[in-house]
Design a protein around this motif. Structure first.
Motif, PDB file in Angstrom:
ATOM      1  N   PHE A  30       0.742  -1.236   0.041  1.00  0.00           N
ATOM      2  CA  PHE A  30       0.077   0.041  -0.018  1.00  0.00           C
ATOM      3  C   PHE A  30       0.811   1.101  -0.021  1.00  0.00           C
ATOM      4  CE2 PHE A  30      -2.764  -3.146   2.016  1.00  0.00           C
ATOM      5  CZ  PHE A  30      -3.853  -3.254   1.129  1.00  0.00           C
ATOM      6  N   HIS A  31       1.973   1.299   0.638  1.00  0.00           N
ATOM      7  CA  HIS A  31       2.929   2.398   0.795  1.00  0.00           C
ATOM      8  C   HIS A  31       3.634   2.410  -0.895  1.00  0.00           C
ATOM      9  CE1 HIS A  31       4.094   2.931   4.950  1.00  0.00           C
ATOM     10  NE2 HIS A  31       3.260   4.079   4.614  1.00  0.00           N
ATOM     11  N   ALA A 184       6.625   6.524  13.783  1.00  0.00           N
ATOM     12  CA  ALA A 184       6.772   7.664  13.119  1.00  0.00           C
ATOM     13  C   ALA A 184       7.845   7.234  11.938  1.00  0.00           C
ATOM     14  CB  ALA A 184       8.033   8.566  13.702  1.00  0.00           C
ATOM     15  N   THR A 185       8.522   5.884  12.202  1.00  0.00           N
ATOM     16  CA  THR A 185       9.162   5.524  10.992  1.00  0.00           C
ATOM     17  C   THR A 185       8.304   4.817  10.007  1.00  0.00           C
ATOM     18  OG1 THR A 185      11.064   5.009  12.392  1.00  0.00           O
ATOM     19  CG2 THR A 185      10.976   3.875  10.275  1.00  0.00           C
ATOM     20  N   TRP A 186       7.191   4.396  10.572  1.00  0.00           N
ATOM     21  CA  TRP A 186       6.234   3.418   9.681  1.00  0.00           C
ATOM     22  C   TRP A 186       5.724   4.704   8.724  1.00  0.00           C
ATOM     23  CZ3 TRP A 186       0.618   3.778  10.429  1.00  0.00           C
ATOM     24  CH2 TRP A 186      -0.252   2.797   9.712  1.00  0.00           C
ATOM     25  N   HIS A 187       5.556   5.943   9.020  1.00  0.00           N
ATOM     26  CA  HIS A 187       5.192   6.704   8.031  1.00  0.00           C
ATOM     27  C   HIS A 187       5.955   7.520   6.886  1.00  0.00           C
ATOM     28  CE1 HIS A 187       2.184   7.315  11.421  1.00  0.00           C
ATOM     29  NE2 HIS A 187       1.318   7.857  10.616  1.00  0.00           N
ATOM     30  N   TRP A 188       7.222   6.969   7.127  1.00  0.00           N
ATOM     31  CA  TRP A 188       8.535   7.718   6.459  1.00  0.00           C
ATOM     32  C   TRP A 188       8.170   7.658   4.852  1.00  0.00           C
ATOM     33  CZ3 TRP A 188      11.886   6.058   2.802  1.00  0.00           C
ATOM     34  CH2 TRP A 188      11.843   4.550   2.558  1.00  0.00           C
ATOM     35  N   PRO A 189       7.722   6.491   4.302  1.00  0.00           N
ATOM     36  CA  PRO A 189       7.673   6.763   2.977  1.00  0.00           C
ATOM     37  C   PRO A 189       6.615   7.953   2.341  1.00  0.00           C
ATOM     38  CG  PRO A 189       7.344   4.512   3.387  1.00  0.00           C
ATOM     39  CD  PRO A 189       7.330   5.458   4.734  1.00  0.00           C
ATOM     40  N   SER A 204      10.585  17.449  12.557  1.00  0.00           N
ATOM     41  CA  SER A 204       9.569  17.837  13.245  1.00  0.00           C
ATOM     42  C   SER A 204       8.346  16.447  13.413  1.00  0.00           C
ATOM     43  CB  SER A 204       8.626  18.812  12.557  1.00  0.00           C
ATOM     44  OG  SER A 204       9.601  19.917  12.480  1.00  0.00           O
ATOM     45  N   PHE A 205       8.378  15.597  12.511  1.00  0.00           N
ATOM     46  CA  PHE A 205       7.325  14.550  12.676  1.00  0.00           C
ATOM     47  C   PHE A 205       7.592  13.566  13.741  1.00  0.00           C
ATOM     48  CE2 PHE A 205       5.647  10.615  11.117  1.00  0.00           C
ATOM     49  CZ  PHE A 205       3.919  10.957  11.131  1.00  0.00           C
ATOM     50  N   TYR A 206       9.042  13.341  13.767  1.00  0.00           N
ATOM     51  CA  TYR A 206       9.610  12.474  14.851  1.00  0.00           C
ATOM     52  C   TYR A 206       9.248  13.006  16.281  1.00  0.00           C
ATOM     53  CZ  TYR A 206      11.756   8.388  12.217  1.00  0.00           C
ATOM     54  OH  TYR A 206      11.799   7.495  11.535  1.00  0.00           O
ATOM     55  N   VAL A 207       9.600  14.332  16.338  1.00  0.00           N
ATOM     56  CA  VAL A 207       9.087  14.997  17.601  1.00  0.00           C
ATOM     57  C   VAL A 207       7.622  14.897  18.006  1.00  0.00           C
ATOM     58  CG1 VAL A 207       9.183  17.123  18.960  1.00  0.00           C
ATOM     59  CG2 VAL A 207      11.057  16.427  17.454  1.00  0.00           C
ATOM     60  N   VAL A 208       6.934  15.110  17.080  1.00  0.00           N
ATOM     61  CA  VAL A 208       5.388  15.142  17.235  1.00  0.00           C
ATOM     62  C   VAL A 208       5.196  13.714  17.633  1.00  0.00           C
ATOM     63  CG1 VAL A 208       3.205  15.363  16.104  1.00  0.00           C
ATOM     64  CG2 VAL A 208       4.883  16.912  15.724  1.00  0.00           C
TER      65      VAL A 208
END
Length: 285
Positions: A30-31, A184-189, A204-208
């Protein structure tokens, strides 16, 4: 509680990595479709249900019942707080953006366009203030319920299953950080492919996400239920993606301060995350 028996801890880590391997295997097609074909909501919805499917398969492989997940509704106190907290940090984020001039409130024309998109123009003549109030009420209720249909898929996996396995081998801090980094890593693509400034947005995303992980882990363990996390996740998505950005016009050169990958959101959620971490430590969670 953290397991003391080394063989039990080893078995818990095996279960954790089995779950993560299944998440990767289920999510990858799906990614690929999302970044190489078309950014369809169908693919996004499918991705968000992959952690739930991975958790169910893991339970079946391990001979455990699906009913072992924390399906109970839990204390209404935590449900209410799981709505209030993400709405609050979203509002604080955009108030700071408006105050410091990184963005500005929309004008009446933009609000009218928003009303047309939401189908509010057919219920009579509305002034901008009425439009904003009605839109926030509808999005904050109906849209949150709709969003919960997809966040449920994530939270069955991440908070319903994953963090409870991690709790067998890690402290509250370890669980929050480890699960946050994985989440967070799961969202990286998607971040890498669709981001404008990948380094800033990724940081920023990792901090969030790690900050949110502290908050959601706290409410999950306190309530002994996965539902506060489902509500929390849905409300956060709606306020930071659907409501507050629509009320904001970007100022040139300040776009990296706005949005769910923005610097301001990272700062605000980090403060909230530290508060919940300290709260959990005091309560020996």
């Amino acid at each position: 509680m953290i397991l003391e028996n080394s063989s039990e801890r080893k078995e818990a880590w095996k279960t954790i990595f089995l779950f993560l391997a299944l998440v990767v295997a289920l999510t990858s097609p799906f990614h690929y479709a999302l970044v190489n074909l078309y950014p369809s909501r169908i693919y996004v919805g499918a991705i968000m249900w992959c952690p739930a499917i991975a958790a169910i398969i893991t339970l079946k492989i391990k001979g455990r019942k699906i009913s072992s997940l924390n399906w109970n509704w839990g204390n209404w106190k935590y449900i209410r707080l799981s709505y209030f907290v993400p709405a609050l940090y979203g509002i604080i984020t955009y108030l700071l953006i408006w105050i410091f001039g990184f963005g500005r409130l929309v004008n009446a024309e933009v609000i009218t366009d928003w009303a047309k998109e939401l189908g509010l123009m057919g219920i009579g003549t509305l002034n901008p203030t009425s439009i904003i109030i009605i839109a926030i009420i509808l999005l904050g209720t109906v849209e949150v319920i709709r969003s919960a249909a997809t966040t449920l898929g994530e939270e069955i996996g991440w908070r319903g299953f994953f963090i409870y396995e991690l709790r067998k081998v890690l402290s509250f801090t370890g669980v929050s950080v480890f699960s946050g980094v994985v989440w967070a890593t799961w969202h990286w693509p998607v971040i890498v492919y669709y981001g404008n400034n990948v380094i800033v947005e990724m940081a920023s995303f990792y901090v969030v996400i790690i900050s949110m992980s502290f908050m959601m882990t706290y409410y999950t363990f306190k309530s002994k239920s996965l539902w506060p996390a489902v509500i929390f996740h849905a409300v956060s998505n709606v306020y930071i993606q659907k409501i507050l950005p629509e009320l904001t016009i970007k100022n040139e050169g300040t776009e990296y301060w706005l949005g769910e990958n923005g610097i301001m959101f990272a700062i605000v959620t980090c403060v909230f995350g530290i508060y919940f971490w300290r709260k959990a430590m005091k309560e020996k969670l």
